[in-house]
Design a protein around this motif. Structure first.
Motif, PDB file in Angstrom:
ATOM      1  N   ALA A  72       8.107  -1.774   5.047  1.00 51.00           N
ATOM      2  CA  ALA A  72       7.988  -2.822   6.064  1.00 51.00           C
ATOM      3  C   ALA A  72       9.006  -2.606   7.168  1.00 51.00           C
ATOM      4  O   ALA A  72      10.090  -2.067   6.944  1.00 51.00           O
ATOM      5  N   LEU A  73       8.642  -3.055   8.358  1.00 53.55           N
ATOM      6  CA  LEU A  73       9.516  -2.913   9.518  1.00 53.55           C
ATOM      7  C   LEU A  73       9.638  -4.266  10.203  1.00 53.55           C
ATOM      8  O   LEU A  73       8.627  -4.908  10.518  1.00 53.55           O
ATOM      9  N   PHE A  74      10.877  -4.683  10.413  1.00 52.99           N
ATOM     10  CA  PHE A  74      11.117  -5.932  11.138  1.00 52.99           C
ATOM     11  C   PHE A  74      11.604  -5.577  12.540  1.00 52.99           C
ATOM     12  O   PHE A  74      12.575  -4.832  12.695  1.00 52.99           O
ATOM     13  N   CYS A  75      10.939  -6.102  13.554  1.00 54.31           N
ATOM     14  CA  CYS A  75      11.362  -5.848  14.931  1.00 54.31           C
ATOM     15  C   CYS A  75      11.900  -7.131  15.544  1.00 54.31           C
ATOM     16  O   CYS A  75      11.295  -8.197  15.382  1.00 54.31           O
ATOM     17  N   GLY A 105      -0.042   8.827  12.864  1.00 54.37           N
ATOM     18  CA  GLY A 105      -1.025   8.783  11.792  1.00 54.37           C
ATOM     19  C   GLY A 105      -0.775   7.697  10.753  1.00 54.37           C
ATOM     20  O   GLY A 105      -1.449   7.633   9.732  1.00 54.37           O
ATOM     21  N   LEU A 106       0.184   6.835  11.031  1.00 56.45           N
ATOM     22  CA  LEU A 106       0.466   5.748  10.104  1.00 56.45           C
ATOM     23  C   LEU A 106      -0.314   4.495  10.495  1.00 56.45           C
ATOM     24  O   LEU A 106      -0.283   4.079  11.642  1.00 56.45           O
ATOM     25  N   ARG A 107      -0.963   3.892   9.549  1.00 57.62           N
ATOM     26  CA  ARG A 107      -1.752   2.697   9.825  1.00 57.62           C
ATOM     27  C   ARG A 107      -0.950   1.449   9.497  1.00 57.62           C
ATOM     28  O   ARG A 107      -0.286   1.385   8.470  1.00 57.62           O
ATOM     29  N   VAL A 108      -1.038   0.465  10.369  1.00 54.14           N
ATOM     30  CA  VAL A 108      -0.428  -0.838  10.109  1.00 54.14           C
ATOM     31  C   VAL A 108      -1.572  -1.807   9.882  1.00 54.14           C
ATOM     32  O   VAL A 108      -2.502  -1.845  10.706  1.00 54.14           O
ATOM     33  N   PRO A 109      -1.603  -2.572   8.812  1.00 55.69           N
ATOM     34  CA  PRO A 109      -0.558  -2.687   7.793  1.00 55.69           C
ATOM     35  C   PRO A 109      -0.786  -1.811   6.561  1.00 55.69           C
ATOM     36  O   PRO A 109      -0.006  -1.905   5.627  1.00 55.69           O
ATOM     37  N   GLU A 110      -1.832  -1.006   6.564  1.00 51.30           N
ATOM     38  CA  GLU A 110      -2.144  -0.243   5.347  1.00 51.30           C
ATOM     39  C   GLU A 110      -0.967   0.611   4.864  1.00 51.30           C
ATOM     40  O   GLU A 110      -0.611   0.588   3.687  1.00 51.30           O
ATOM     41  N   ASP A 111      -0.374   1.371   5.783  1.00 48.88           N
ATOM     42  CA  ASP A 111       0.711   2.251   5.369  1.00 48.88           C
ATOM     43  C   ASP A 111       2.079   1.590   5.506  1.00 48.88           C
ATOM     44  O   ASP A 111       3.044   2.010   4.892  1.00 48.88           O
ATOM     45  N   LEU A 112       2.120   0.607   6.367  1.00 48.45           N
ATOM     46  CA  LEU A 112       3.409   0.018   6.703  1.00 48.45           C
ATOM     47  C   LEU A 112       3.157  -1.364   7.293  1.00 48.45           C
ATOM     48  O   LEU A 112       2.316  -1.524   8.168  1.00 48.45           O
ATOM     49  N   SER A 113       3.904  -2.338   6.825  1.00 47.02           N
ATOM     50  CA  SER A 113       3.798  -3.672   7.402  1.00 47.02           C
ATOM     51  C   SER A 113       4.802  -3.802   8.533  1.00 47.02           C
ATOM     52  O   SER A 113       5.891  -3.237   8.464  1.00 47.02           O
ATOM     53  N   VAL A 114       4.418  -4.530   9.564  1.00 44.40           N
ATOM     54  CA  VAL A 114       5.335  -4.753  10.684  1.00 44.40           C
ATOM     55  C   VAL A 114       5.368  -6.242  10.986  1.00 44.40           C
ATOM     56  O   VAL A 114       4.325  -6.892  11.084  1.00 44.40           O
ATOM     57  N   ASP A 153       1.712  -4.331  -2.926  1.00 41.54           N
ATOM     58  CA  ASP A 153       0.971  -3.833  -4.090  1.00 41.54           C
ATOM     59  C   ASP A 153      -0.535  -3.782  -3.815  1.00 41.54           C
ATOM     60  O   ASP A 153      -1.295  -3.243  -4.591  1.00 41.54           O
ATOM     61  N   ALA A 154      -0.915  -4.357  -2.697  1.00 39.52           N
ATOM     62  CA  ALA A 154      -2.332  -4.297  -2.318  1.00 39.52           C
ATOM     63  C   ALA A 154      -2.599  -3.062  -1.479  1.00 39.52           C
ATOM     64  O   ALA A 154      -3.727  -2.760  -1.145  1.00 39.52           O
ATOM     65  N   ALA A 155      -1.533  -2.384  -1.161  1.00 40.15           N
ATOM     66  CA  ALA A 155      -1.676  -1.240  -0.255  1.00 40.15           C
ATOM     67  C   ALA A 155      -2.501  -0.110  -0.859  1.00 40.15           C
ATOM     68  O   ALA A 155      -2.536   0.038  -2.060  1.00 40.15           O
TER      69      ALA A 155
END
Lengths: 342, 342
Positions: free
Chosen positions: A248-251, A268-277, A340-342
């Motif tokens: 996860a990334l907090f901005c 190539g990173l998908r939000v939120p699939e690969d990473l939550s923002v 865990d749903a990722a």
DNA sequence: TTGAAAGCGCTAACAA
DNA sequence: TTGTTAGCGCTTTCAA
């Protein structure tokens, strides 16, 4: 040459005092006399000089507003709101921003000085570059000020801000609830009190849940999209490409979050699939980008409203209602998902 | 009570005339006398009253600026630039926006009136809601105006704008070159002259290449992201889901384009793979969204600079360099791709 | 090089 | 209900 009140008086065949009375609407005037004066005003196209009036009444009926800049989603909203509140009480604002020199603090000092020279009845100030002491000093010389978006110790009664520590906590809770335990941060400037508050709130809540954010996962931006992009690139460069060591990334604000998402996507990173923002502020674009940004809403307009009303009350002896608390609020959209749903 | 020039004069043991001379820096003063006056100014903390000075000099050394709103990327940039230009010549601006009533034209008229009452030396005006006649009428009464972002027939010499017809043509060419022949449009408000110009340029160029845009492929927005979203949704609803009857979408500004892309993405459409999108303005976010927006750059800051300088020249007898042409420019990024490459 | 004095256009106190 | 007048704080002649 524009006509003056004297011309009006002469044409209407009355004294200037009478003319003044009908123009300002205060003081007794016979209806018929008033009509004659109005007539004269019409035919001369007379406009009273606000300068002369101000000189004699010792007030321009105006408040000064300092913002560091006009650009950006945040400051525009503030000006908009202040303008509206003032119009409601038939007053207006004069604004200053930036300044001549490069240093933000000096610019702010400069802008404030400009505003004071313009003889405002009071000042609304938004700047994270000023030191607490600058503000305290100013307040000592000129108590009619309101400070936006930060709380200066000793000046609490004139400071108006959302609780950014709470905002940070909200963001952290959101991430924690979604199961994230490895997080990265794109921070705002470290001298900005509001940024620091939200960062502390965020880190504290995380810490209480036993999650630490390694310092190499924290990058500093300056609230602009461009800095968000640079920060995200730095983060990627530092942490290597997939798999990322954080989920996860907090901005510290939405524009940086939006820019960050775009560099993630480019990598190539998908939000939120690969990473939550998760963002902060809930700016105008937050709901209109893809994925729609989960964020902490700061109703800066409401904060500005309250500050303006309070200052109006103090400067003009009014009694407009003022609410001191404008709570931040989590807005769940699409950019955060359960780990865990990722 | 703040001290006045009289206090200064008395303390320094000189006449007010002398004090005035050293304060303003004009007129002969013996260095030693000047020093004494400066001293008095220091110890009294004297600040000259700009109001009194204005009353006597008949100028506040300030220009008025009307913008419909403070929010949004576009207007912020304008204010920023104007402020800077003015600071360079030691003048400043007072701004007005919106107004009391609901109708945009009335608001603008209202705001302009406010500015005139404030006794500005000149006016910088940005509004697409005003009629050409409103502006001509105003100019007749007050020639010191500059009009931004539109060209009013008969007022060309005081109007400053990028060539929006050319901008529209650039967008069309970009699409045409990429092989697109079925296009849709999210337009700005139809009374906005700049919107109309870019639309005509766009449509003309397309037409010359033999491509027509059916009217059901044109939806009107109001330049906000929210309206861009609504427009895109309407377009989708109208044209059914995939396959879309058009391969490219032209949006009259970037914020609408960004919002449109987000609804396309939500509908499972990829930009530019499934659909090319071209924006307009090159706003701060255009390069920082995903996909980075191909757009027509309008350097509104440069336009504002030129307008401001011209007005400064006219109001203050200066001779700052003014360039009248600020050409729009195509910025190729990622949201448009060749149709046959899809 | 300086000081005195007359405005700038308006408001507000005072008398009428 | 009116007209007259004295400021508001500064700039700018005009003499000295």
């Amino acid at each position: 040459m524009a006509s003056t009140i004297k011309d009006v008086a002469r044409l209407a065949g009355v004294g200037v005092g009478t003319a003044s009375r009908v123009i300002s609407g205060k003081g007794p005037v016979a209806p018929e006399t008033a009509a004659r004066v109005q007539q004269a005003i019409q035919t001369l196209g007379f406009r009273p000089s606000s300068i002369a009036r101000a000189l004699s009444r010792k007030s321009l009926d105006m408040l000064g507003v300092y913002v560091p800049q006009y650009q950006g989603l945040f400051h525009g909203a503030v000006l908009e709101t202040i303008g509206r509140e003032l119009r409601d009480v038939d007053r207006h604002m004069v604004t200053a921003s930036g300044g001549a020199c490069g240093d933000a603090r000096l610019q702010a000092l400069d802008g404030i000085d400009f505003l004071r020279q313009r003889e405002c009845d009071g000042l609304l100030l938004m700047s994270h570059a000023l030191h607490d002491d600058d503000l305290r000093q100013l307040h000592a010389q000129m108590p009619q000020i309101a400070v936006l978006n930060r709380i200066v110790p000793g000046l609490e009664s004139v400071c108006f801000s959302s609780d950014h520590a709470l905002g940070g906590r909200l963001a952290a809770q959101c991430l924690l609830e979604a199961g994230h335990r490895e997080v990265a941060i794109i921070s705002g400037p470290h001298h900005a009190p509001d940024n620091e508050a939200r960062l502390h709130g965020f880190l504290d809540t995380l810490g209480a849940a036993g999650v630490r954010v390694p310092s190499e996962h924290i990058i500093t931006g300056d609230f602009t999209p461009a800095s968000g992009r640079a920060a995200a690139e730095a983060l990627l460069a530092r942490c290597g490409p997939a798999p990322l060591p954080f989920s996860a990334l907090f901005c510290a604000n939405d524009p940086m979050a939006i820019a960050a998402i775009s560099v993630l996507a480019a990598a190539g990173l998908r939000v939120p699939e690969d990473l939550s923002v998760i963002g902060y502020d809930d700016c105008e674009f937050a709901a209109h980008v893809w994925p729609a940004l989960t964020t902490v809403r700061i109703d800066i307009g409401a904060v500005a409203t309250q500050a303006t009303r309070d200052l109006i009350n103090r400067c003009y002896g009014r009694d407009r209602p003022v609410i001191r608390d404008v709570a931040p609020e989590l807005v769940r959209r699409q950019s955060v998902r359960r780990v865990d749903a990722a």
